[in-house]
Design an enzyme around this catalytic site. Structure first.
Site, PDB file in Angstrom:
ATOM      1  N   SER A 481       0.921  -1.160   0.019  1.00 43.75           N
ATOM      2  CA  SER A 481       0.005   0.002   0.096  1.00 43.75           C
ATOM      3  C   SER A 481       0.788   1.255  -0.015  1.00 43.75           C
ATOM      4  CB  SER A 481      -1.023   0.033   1.281  1.00 43.75           C
ATOM      5  OG  SER A 481       0.026  -0.123   2.362  1.00 43.75           O
ATOM      6  N   GLY A 483       2.271   3.083  -2.124  1.00 41.21           N
ATOM      7  CA  GLY A 483       3.313   3.154  -3.146  1.00 41.21           C
ATOM      8  C   GLY A 483       4.568   2.140  -2.610  1.00 41.21           C
ATOM      9  N   GLU A 588      -9.155   4.535  -8.600  1.00 39.84           N
ATOM     10  CA  GLU A 588      -8.294   5.357  -9.124  1.00 39.84           C
ATOM     11  C   GLU A 588      -8.242   5.094 -10.640  1.00 39.84           C
ATOM     12  OE1 GLU A 588      -4.056   5.641  -7.732  1.00 39.84           O
ATOM     13  OE2 GLU A 588      -4.719   4.618  -5.646  1.00 39.84           O
ATOM     14  N   GLU A 600      -6.386   1.253  -9.908  1.00 39.36           N
ATOM     15  CA  GLU A 600      -6.310   0.649  -8.713  1.00 39.36           C
ATOM     16  C   GLU A 600      -7.764   1.016  -7.808  1.00 39.36           C
ATOM     17  OE1 GLU A 600      -1.703  -0.235  -7.799  1.00 39.36           O
ATOM     18  OE2 GLU A 600      -2.922   1.187  -6.433  1.00 39.36           O
ATOM     19  N   ASP A 607      -6.438   8.464   0.470  1.00 44.47           N
ATOM     20  CA  ASP A 607      -5.496   9.519   0.769  1.00 44.47           C
ATOM     21  C   ASP A 607      -5.670  10.908  -0.065  1.00 44.47           C
ATOM     22  OD1 ASP A 607      -4.465   8.406  -1.361  1.00 44.47           O
ATOM     23  OD2 ASP A 607      -2.522   7.890  -0.179  1.00 44.47           O
ATOM     24  N   THR A 608      -5.967  10.547  -1.311  1.00 48.07           N
ATOM     25  CA  THR A 608      -6.356  11.589  -2.280  1.00 48.07           C
ATOM     26  C   THR A 608      -7.482  12.361  -1.442  1.00 48.07           C
ATOM     27  OG1 THR A 608      -7.416  10.492  -3.710  1.00 48.07           O
ATOM     28  CG2 THR A 608      -5.313  10.512  -4.038  1.00 48.07           C
ATOM     29  N   ARG A 685       4.715  10.384   4.746  1.00 44.16           N
ATOM     30  CA  ARG A 685       3.685  11.527   4.927  1.00 44.16           C
ATOM     31  C   ARG A 685       3.653  11.931   6.468  1.00 44.16           C
ATOM     32  NH1 ARG A 685       0.236   8.890   1.058  1.00 44.16           N
ATOM     33  NH2 ARG A 685      -1.172   8.420   2.858  1.00 44.16           N
TER      34      ARG A 685
END
Length: 717
Positions: A481, A483, A588, A600, A607-608, A685
């Site tokens: 997850s 990335g 996505e 995906e 998160d976006t 992050r």
């Protein structure tokens, strides 16, 4: 404080109905047949259940997997078959064997349930079922010896009695499977409907309802002793059905009934002679010993949620928890259990607490962001099935929300089958953590457009796949997850590095990687898709940028043509309908040369979607909670264009601290979210800025300006 669950209360009602009925049943049946009393019971049941199921449909709707729906119908059908077999057995010349042999039911249930529900039944449970069955047989027999269990010479009656018990062992387990995603009222109603039709059919074939005088005679049964007995039988039947449906397992409900049957023994022993009292006392002791063994078996292997220590919840698997919300940190609390406690989970906790939910956060490391806001928290390895089950049993949540992929998903599926509500579903959680399944499902079963892809388990197969697809390619672990383990191979010399990066970033031990064609897209966006009681709702599209597969900035609304939006919504609906459940899905997409291509999906807030905290009146986190709780979900629109930007560190920090916060929040229409993660590593992050403006470009500039003001330092001194 210990509270009593609804299924335990209904079990007690069922036993009390039988206890009240038992001393008088023989007297009441003196001038009426068993068929007539059952006819009264079944018709009363139909008269009461049909309005109840109509009301339930209006209040809660109908949701259920195909497997659960089939289980519900099979339960009704098999109950009718079992009832016919009982009558066939009772019509034999020597039917005295039938009553003691009905004690086999707990044994059959304990043997059948592990097969149908993949539950763990220990030898203690089986031994307890056998012992208590012998006790019940002695109580119901005419003699004072165990030989009375095999009393009688009618082989056909014995075969019928054993078959009936086998059928009811299956149906009690199917009942539980059905209520994994279906309200127990529906399951009970379908059983009553089938049994009622069977009862009417028996009387019709016997010619009882062919003549007007006979019909008047049947109506007269409702007034007087036969009607009283029928209503009592209905009360016991309804409570029994609900108990087996709402209990964590059929075997556990069976243990409860065996424990409570001692009350029946005591009441029905009033006025009996000494010999009969002695026999019943022996039977009651055996039942008590069997129950003790059964309870010990469940406690030893943590295979149940416990009979007496659990929270009360009537319709556990319906998306209707919001119909009645209790008070946090009190016996009637409505508890949300979050598996994974990152920054998105923290926002879910905030949204849940605004609705008055009690919150529990779980993660693999201490002081995770959501833990800082929850009522209680646990630090465990969430891939450890035993640890996950132990927490679930201790907390008895109304709903379990997986927030990350690294969870013992097989255990979640077992918990869901035993009555716990997993959002959106345990299966969706398991399947969507596997990129291989997602690609094969979306591309081959649903038929949505995706980039070219291949899978590899070893280095040679990987190199062949890269050659077939052609450089450049994107390489990812099939399970990861944010990335992690993702890289882009643009040159031949990077092929080996791509393989090693994917293997190192995998969240499973399979080592399998996915190789995808690199899509030179014009833009990428997320379509936040909400499945709820009334259908599917879409948020306006969220545009975003990523770096190494991880979110960096996002904005809403993202400009699409009406045709592109319709295509994305169609794909999203088809994919999420295939997964099922209630809640929000982050899906996505790429846009390449005007075409929309699936990328995906995640079965949880995305998160976006942090931008929705300021751009929508109801954020993605609020929408997720509303869908899960069965609350109304409104049409969603952008109130004001918004954007977000992530605060990312480029080095490891033992004790992070933030500077420049005063400058960041001074930027017009900006809010900051500092996640509170206890430590940092390169690329992690640590916060985000969310901003609004009259247009998207200005909102994006404001969010980026605020992030540029933030410094992250190490306060390890």
């Amino acid at each position: 404080m210990i509270s009593v669950p609804t299924w335990v209360l209904t079990g007690i009602v069922a036993v009390c109905a039988r206890a009240v009925m038992s001393p008088y049943q023989k007297q009441l049946l003196a001038d009426a047949s068993e068929s007539e009393v059952l006819f009264v019971r079944d018709t009363v049941a139909l008269g009461l259940f049909l309005p109840v199921i109509g009301w339930t449909a209006l209040q809660y709707g109908f949701t259920g997997t195909p497997r659960s729906t089939v289980a519900m119908v099979l339960t009704g059908v098999l109950n009718v078959i079992g009832a016919f077999m009982i009558f066939a057995a009772l019509s034999r010349e020597d039917a005295s064997v039938i009553i003691p042999l009905t004690s086999l039911s707990p044994i059959i249930t304990s043997l059948v349930e592990p097969v149908l529900r993949d539950t763990s039944i220990t030898p203690f449970v089986i031994a307890g079922a056998v012992l208590s069955a012998f006790g019940a047989a002695i109580v119901n027999s005419e003699q004072n010896t165990l030989q009375s269990v095999l009393h009688g010479s009618d082989t056909t009656a014995v075969v019928l009695a054993v078959s009936v018990n086998f059928i009811f062992g299956i149906t009690s387990t199917l009942d539980g499977i059905a209520t994994a995603t279906i309200n127990p009222v529906y399951v009970s109603a379908i059983i009553v409907l089938f049994v009622g039709i069977g009862s009417a059919g028996r009387l019709w074939r016997a010619g009882v309802v062919h003549e007007a005088s006979q019909r008047r005679q049947l109506l007269a049964l409702y007034r007087g002793d036969k009607g009283v007995l029928g209503v009592l039988q209905f009360g016991g039947l309804a409570a029994t059905l609900f108990t087996f449906g709402a209990a964590p397992s059929a075997t556990q409900a069976s243990i409860l009934f065996r424990a409570s049957i001692i009350l029946v023994v005591i009441i029905s022993s009033i006025g009996l002679k000494e010999g009969h009292l002695r026999r019943r006392a022996v039977g009651a002791v055996l039942i008590a010993l069997g129950v003790g063994l059964g309870v010990s078996g469940w406690v030893i292997n943590f295979a149940s949620r416990g009979i007496f220590i659990t929270t009360a919840r009537a319709f556990s698997m319906s998306p209707a928890h919001g119909h009645r919300i209790g008070t946090p940190e009190s016996p009637n609390a409505t508890t949300l259990l979050l598996l994974g406690s990152g920054e998105l989970g923290k926002e879910v906790i905030f949204a849940a607490q605004q609705l008055g939910l009690e919150t529990v956060a779980v993660d693999r490391y201490e002081h995770a962001p959501a833990m800082q806001a929850a009522h209680r928290s646990y630090t465990v390895d969430m891939t450890d099935a035993t640890a996950v089950r132990r927490i679930v049993q201790q907390e008895e949540p109304a709903v379990i929300i997986p927030e990350i992929e690294a969870i013992a998903t097989d255990e979640l599926e077992r918990l869901e089958e035993q009555g716990y509500d997993v959002a959106p579903t345990a299966q969706a959680t398991r399947l969507t953590m596997d990129r291989q399944w997602i690609r094969e499902f979306t591309a081959e079963e649903v038929g949505v457009a995706t980039s070219e892809y291949a899978f590899a388990d070893d280095h040679d197969t990987y190199r062949e796949a890269v050659a077939d697809i052609g450089i450049p390619v994107v390489v990812k672990p099939t399970m990861s997850s944010s990335g992690k383990g993702q890289s882009t191979v643009r040159e031949s010399k990077e092929i080996n590095d791509g393989w090693e990066t994917a293997r190192a970033g995998s969240r499973s031990d399979t080592g399998r990687v996915i190789i995808e064609e690199l899509v030179e897209f014009d833009s990428e966006f997320t379509l936040l898709t909400v499945r709820h009681n009334d259908g599917t709702t879409f948020c306006p599209p969220v545009g975003h940028t990523q770096q190494n597969g991880d979110y960096r900035t996002s904005w809403q609304p993202h400009p699409l043509t009406s045709e592109q939006l319709a295509t994305a919504q169609r794909m999203a609906r088809e994919v999420t309908d295939g997964l099922g459940g209630h809640g929000i899905f982050g899906i996505e997409f790429f846009v390449q040369d005007g075409d929309v291509i699936f990328s995906e999906l995640s079965p949880r807030p995305h998160d976006t979607g942090l931008v929705t905290l300021v751009s929508q009146r109801v954020s993605q986190f609020d929408l997720h909670l509303r869908a899960i709780l069965g609350l109304p979900v409104p049409e969603v629109a952008v109130e004001r264009p918004g954007a977000s930007a992530a605060v990312v560190v480029d080095e490891s920090l033992t004790r992070p601290a933030f500077t420049g916060v005063d400058e960041a929040v001074s930027v017009s229409e900006v809010d900051m979210r500092l996640f509170g993660k206890p430590e940092a590593y390169a690329g992690r992050r640590m916060g985000a800025a969310v901003a609004t403006a009259a247009d998207i470009d200005t909102a994006r500039k404001r969010a980026s300006e605020a992030v540029d003001c933030i410094g992250v330092i190490d306060d390890k001194a």
